[in-house]
Design a protein around this motif. Structure first.
Motif, mmCIF file in Angstrom:
data_model
loop_
_atom_site.group_PDB
_atom_site.id
_atom_site.type_symbol
_atom_site.label_atom_id
_atom_site.label_comp_id
_atom_site.label_asym_id
_atom_site.label_seq_id
_atom_site.Cartn_x
_atom_site.Cartn_y
_atom_site.Cartn_z
ATOM 1 N N LYS A 1 -77.279 45.398 58.550
ATOM 2 C CA LYS A 1 -78.542 45.069 59.122
ATOM 3 C C LYS A 1 -78.581 44.306 60.420
ATOM 4 C CE LYS A 1 -81.454 46.152 55.594
ATOM 5 N NZ LYS A 1 -82.658 47.033 55.575
ATOM 6 N N GLY A 2 -77.302 44.003 61.121
ATOM 7 C CA GLY A 2 -77.344 43.270 62.125
ATOM 8 C C GLY A 2 -77.606 41.923 62.012
ATOM 9 N N TRP A 3 -77.702 41.268 60.854
ATOM 10 C CA TRP A 3 -78.264 40.098 60.550
ATOM 11 C C TRP A 3 -77.249 39.062 60.322
ATOM 12 C CZ3 TRP A 3 -82.675 40.658 56.304
ATOM 13 C CH2 TRP A 3 -83.493 41.610 56.875
ATOM 14 N N ASN A 4 -77.346 37.584 60.616
ATOM 15 C CA ASN A 4 -76.247 36.547 60.429
ATOM 16 C C ASN A 4 -76.897 35.386 59.807
ATOM 17 O OD1 ASN A 4 -74.226 37.511 62.215
ATOM 18 N ND2 ASN A 4 -75.947 37.974 63.537
ATOM 19 N N PHE A 5 -76.007 34.793 59.222
ATOM 20 C CA PHE A 5 -76.490 33.630 58.340
ATOM 21 C C PHE A 5 -75.513 32.543 58.433
ATOM 22 C CE2 PHE A 5 -78.081 37.250 56.188
ATOM 23 C CZ PHE A 5 -79.402 37.109 56.271
ATOM 24 N N TYR A 6 -75.870 31.254 58.550
ATOM 25 C CA TYR A 6 -74.965 30.467 59.037
ATOM 26 C C TYR A 6 -75.360 28.972 57.933
ATOM 27 C CZ TYR A 6 -74.417 32.794 63.400
ATOM 28 O OH TYR A 6 -74.076 33.851 64.256
ATOM 29 N N ALA A 7 -74.141 28.351 57.552
ATOM 30 C CA ALA A 7 -74.496 26.786 56.850
ATOM 31 C C ALA A 7 -73.513 26.077 57.662
ATOM 32 C CB ALA A 7 -73.935 27.294 55.410
ATOM 33 N N ILE A 8 -73.942 25.097 57.752
ATOM 34 C CA ILE A 8 -73.267 24.011 58.820
ATOM 35 C C ILE A 8 -73.376 22.532 58.138
ATOM 36 C CG2 ILE A 8 -73.081 22.877 61.139
ATOM 37 C CD1 ILE A 8 -74.389 25.337 62.308
ATOM 38 N N GLY A 9 -72.200 21.905 58.042
ATOM 39 C CA GLY A 9 -72.221 20.621 57.800
ATOM 40 C C GLY A 9 -71.784 19.801 59.024
ATOM 41 N N MET A 10 -72.586 18.648 59.239
ATOM 42 C CA MET A 10 -72.500 17.873 60.499
ATOM 43 C C MET A 10 -72.043 16.577 60.297
ATOM 44 S SD MET A 10 -76.244 18.900 62.160
ATOM 45 C CE MET A 10 -77.206 18.105 60.890
ATOM 46 N N LEU A 11 -71.030 16.251 60.972
ATOM 47 C CA LEU A 11 -70.189 14.963 60.869
ATOM 48 C C LEU A 11 -70.666 13.826 62.042
ATOM 49 C CD1 LEU A 11 -66.770 16.450 60.024
ATOM 50 C CD2 LEU A 11 -68.436 15.977 58.360
ATOM 51 N N ASP A 12 -70.995 14.200 63.116
ATOM 52 C CA ASP A 12 -71.288 13.215 64.112
ATOM 53 C C ASP A 12 -72.610 13.402 64.859
ATOM 54 O OD1 ASP A 12 -70.599 15.121 65.701
ATOM 55 O OD2 ASP A 12 -68.857 14.136 66.528
ATOM 56 N N ASN A 13 -73.406 14.214 64.598
ATOM 57 C CA ASN A 13 -74.647 14.589 65.335
ATOM 58 C C ASN A 13 -75.491 13.469 65.493
ATOM 59 O OD1 ASN A 13 -77.606 15.705 65.434
ATOM 60 N ND2 ASN A 13 -76.493 17.102 66.656
ATOM 61 N N ALA A 14 -75.761 12.518 64.424
ATOM 62 C CA ALA A 14 -76.849 11.556 64.182
ATOM 63 C C ALA A 14 -75.874 10.172 64.121
ATOM 64 C CB ALA A 14 -77.698 11.380 63.139
ATOM 65 N N GLY A 15 -74.525 10.219 64.647
ATOM 66 C CA GLY A 15 -73.633 9.049 64.399
ATOM 67 C C GLY A 15 -72.596 9.455 63.549
ATOM 68 N N PRO A 16 -71.402 8.610 63.521
ATOM 69 C CA PRO A 16 -70.292 9.059 62.461
ATOM 70 C C PRO A 16 -70.823 8.933 61.169
ATOM 71 C CG PRO A 16 -69.743 7.243 64.092
ATOM 72 C CD PRO A 16 -71.214 7.411 63.982
ATOM 73 N N ALA A 17 -70.601 10.231 60.413
ATOM 74 C CA ALA A 17 -70.704 10.275 59.087
ATOM 75 C C ALA A 17 -69.599 9.625 58.127
ATOM 76 C CB ALA A 17 -70.913 11.825 58.666
ATOM 77 N N ASN A 18 -69.391 8.498 58.302
ATOM 78 C CA ASN A 18 -68.276 7.640 57.645
ATOM 79 C C ASN A 18 -68.489 7.441 55.947
ATOM 80 O OD1 ASN A 18 -70.492 5.978 57.625
ATOM 81 N ND2 ASN A 18 -69.390 4.265 58.934
ATOM 82 N N THR A 19 -69.709 8.005 55.218
ATOM 83 C CA THR A 19 -69.930 8.254 54.021
ATOM 84 C C THR A 19 -70.340 9.526 53.584
ATOM 85 O OG1 THR A 19 -72.127 7.412 54.124
ATOM 86 C CG2 THR A 19 -70.378 5.720 53.658
ATOM 87 N N LEU A 20 -70.134 10.202 52.512
ATOM 88 C CA LEU A 20 -70.556 11.295 52.122
ATOM 89 C C LEU A 20 -72.552 11.629 52.177
ATOM 90 C CD1 LEU A 20 -68.581 12.421 49.134
ATOM 91 C CD2 LEU A 20 -68.300 13.070 51.333
ATOM 92 N N GLY A 21 -72.989 10.590 52.034
ATOM 93 C CA GLY A 21 -74.367 10.214 52.320
ATOM 94 C C GLY A 21 -74.902 10.790 53.658
ATOM 95 N N ARG A 22 -73.913 10.432 54.615
ATOM 96 C CA ARG A 22 -74.261 10.591 56.216
ATOM 97 C C ARG A 22 -74.017 11.958 56.639
ATOM 98 N NH1 ARG A 22 -76.283 6.135 58.214
ATOM 99 N NH2 ARG A 22 -75.888 7.194 60.500
ATOM 100 N N VAL A 23 -73.442 12.609 55.935
ATOM 101 C CA VAL A 23 -73.055 14.009 56.215
ATOM 102 C C VAL A 23 -74.333 14.961 56.438
ATOM 103 C CG1 VAL A 23 -71.986 16.320 55.767
ATOM 104 C CG2 VAL A 23 -70.683 13.808 55.327
ATOM 105 N N GLY A 24 -74.457 15.504 57.506
ATOM 106 C CA GLY A 24 -75.919 16.402 57.777
ATOM 107 C C GLY A 24 -75.654 17.530 57.399
ATOM 108 N N GLY A 25 -76.554 18.306 57.137
ATOM 109 C CA GLY A 25 -76.758 19.881 56.767
ATOM 110 C C GLY A 25 -77.628 20.720 57.521
ATOM 111 N N ALA A 26 -77.309 21.774 58.082
ATOM 112 C CA ALA A 26 -77.976 22.575 58.769
ATOM 113 C C ALA A 26 -77.908 24.148 58.159
ATOM 114 C CB ALA A 26 -77.725 22.540 60.121
ATOM 115 N N ALA A 27 -78.921 24.903 58.303
ATOM 116 C CA ALA A 27 -78.817 26.357 58.019
ATOM 117 C C ALA A 27 -79.524 27.250 59.074
ATOM 118 C CB ALA A 27 -79.500 26.386 56.554
#
Length: 526
Positions: free
Chosen positions: A253-279
């Motif tokens: 189809k020419g389509w693309n899908f992404y799943a992203i885990g962010m570790l420092d976009n809004a400050g350091p993710a020093n706990t699992l609860g601070r890890v951000g997610g994007a899709a």
């Protein structure tokens, strides 16, 4: 000398010219295909001396066929000697075909970027005109041991000898050099590893650049970068963000899908609860490309984005929509038709003549209710004006619901650390034109950009010229004019007395509005 020895020497000497003429081909050396000749089987028996030197009688075709038929059995039954094992052993493996190695697996390069800027301000003499000469040096290692594995590291050195040591600017300029310090500073721009799983999942882990959005000047859906892009800069000097990106393409189809885990976009993710997610999903429907994305992080409002690009005849259109509920930072409501200077005068009178406390100003901080959209969109048209030359013109508009309708709030935003150039107003517009290699100037490009903050009615017009002087050397130059309402974003002016911010007292601040800017640059890309 015996007859048998004479025959051996004669046969060896006769074979030398043939051996010298029959040089092995590249296919024989490197494992390529050679369909013209077929090598003998590795398990073929070694001929005896009688067959070599003619002592045995010639074989008849029937005898030859029988020998050929029985050869495998004889070879398998009798052990081979050392020469036969060495010459007829297992075939060599080509490391390039099996992805064990590639040619030149490590590349080393970088960028050397020298710039010089000057800005004229209203009422400022030529001798007191501001000047800066920032330097940027990038160096990278790019390792690709196979086509399916890649590692990349890029470090950056910035330095500005024209700034005083330890100096920082109070007023953000929005340019890509505003954050360059006087002291040499080394940062990590990128450091990532990329590989795939069964050619279906493509994984990139580490500090990397990921840009979302389709607009040229304003990208409200560029959620994954911690900094906003300078829309007038020819070189994007923003550093990357650390994340884990999984890419799943749908090639049919020419389509693309992404799943992203962010570790420092809004400050350091020093706990699992601070890890951000994007899709994100990228869909192609005919001539239209559509992008849908979402970002969720602790401490920030969920953000949703939509971007689109399509063609309408000769015109290309694009647009972005960023949506979130409320705001991550407070907005400020000032009394109508009252400047910050007037408010400071009232506070100073109440304090008995001392430096006014900016925290005591009657300014209301609030968080908006409901959704706060940001929308940008535009169109471009590329046309031929001669047989071999084309030009591109475009327009773009940006609506920022969290922006301010006037410039009265700008000084207060600066003291609160919330002044974001190119995103502080509510309505923006841009018109631009591009000439790439006009006429015989194949290595020269011209870009004319005109940006305006329609809310405070201030504007800037800038002409950029880039020229490829040598294979690796580019020369850049620009000139810009600022005009419109005094005190607006592009003609920012400030005249404040000494202020008190808690226990700290600042010196009086006087900023004259800019009138003209110019700059040159030299860039080497290796």
């Amino acid at each position: 000398m015996s007859t048998r020895t004479t025959l051996v020497l004669t046969a060896a000497l006769a074979a030398l010219p043939a051996l010298a003429q029959e040089r092995p081909s590249e296919g024989d050396l490197f494992g390529g295909d050679t369909p013209e000749t077929k090598p003998a089987p590795a398990d073929a028996p070694r001929p005896d001396e009688s067959s070599l030197f003619g002592d045995a009688p010639a074989s008849t075709p029937a005898t030859q066929g029988a020998a050929a038929t029985s050869a495998p059995e004889t070879s398998s039954a009798m052990p081979q000697d050392r020469d036969a094992q060495a010459l007829g052993g297992p075939a060599a493996t080509n490391a390039f075909d099996t992805e064990e190695a590639v040619e030149d697996p490590l590349k080393i390069g970088g960028r050397f970027y020298l710039r010089a800027f000057t800005q004229g301000n209203e009422g400022v003499s030529f001798g007191n005109t501001s000047f800066s000469a920032p330097m940027l040096v990038d160096g990278y290692f790019d390792a690709r041991p196979t086509d399916r594995l890649r590692g990349f590291v890029l470090g950056r050195l910035t330095f500005d000898p024209t700034r005083q040591a330890g100096s920082t600017g109070l007023i953000p300029t929005g340019t890509s050099t505003s954050n360059i310090s006087a002291d040499p500073r080394v940062v990590l721009d990128q450091a990532w590893l990329r590989f795939d799983l069964e050619h279906k999942l493509f994984i990139t882990a580490g500090k990397q650049h990921v840009k979302w959005g389709t607009s040229r000047f304003w990208n409200p859906t560029d959620f994954l970068s911690p900094q906003r892009k300078d829309p007038l800069a020819l070189f994007d000097a923003r550093t990357g963000a650390t994340m884990l990106k999984v890419h799943v393409p749908w090639e049919e189809k020419g389509w693309n899908f992404y799943a992203i885990g962010m570790l420092d976009n809004a400050g350091p993710a020093n706990t699992l609860g601070r890890v951000g997610g994007a899709a994100r999903a990228e869909v192609v429907l005919g001539s239209t490309e559509l992008g849908l994305d979402a970002v969720i992080q602790r401490g920030r409002k969920p953000r949703f984005g939509l971007d689109i690009s399509s063609g309408l005849g000769p015109i290309d259109i694009y647009g972005e929509l960023a949506l979130k509920k409320g705001s991550d930072t407070p907005l400020y409501r000032l009394p109508e038709n009252v400047s910050l200077g007037d408010l400071l005068g009232q506070v100073q009178g109440n304090d008995g003549g001392g430096p006014p406390d900016i925290g005591a100003l009657p300014i209301e901080a609030y968080y908006p209710d409901g959704y706060t959209p940001q929308v940008s969109g535009g169109a471009t048209w590329t046309f031929a004006y001669s047989e071999n030359d084309t030009a591109t013109v475009g327009v773009e508009y940006f609506y920022n619901s969290t922006g301010y309708p006037t410039s009265l709030a700008y000084p207060y935003l600066i003291f609160q650390g919330q002044y974001q150039p190119f995103y502080v107003g509510r309505h923006y517009a841009a018109v631009y034109a591009l000439l790439a290699g006009p006429g015989s100037w194949d290595n020269t490009n011209f870009i004319l950009s005109n940006l305006g903050n329609l809310s405070d009615r201030s504007f800037t017009t800038r002409l950029d010229v880039t020229h490829r002087a040598l294979r690796y050397l580019s020369v850049e130059a620009f000139i810009a004019a600022n005009y419109g309402q005094r005190g607006g974003e592009f003609r920012f002016a400030l005249n404040l007395p000494a202020l008190r911010m808690g226990e700290q007292v600042t010196a009086p601040i006087v900023v004259a509005p800019p009138t003209l800017q110019a700059g040159v640059g030299l860039r080497i890309d290796l």
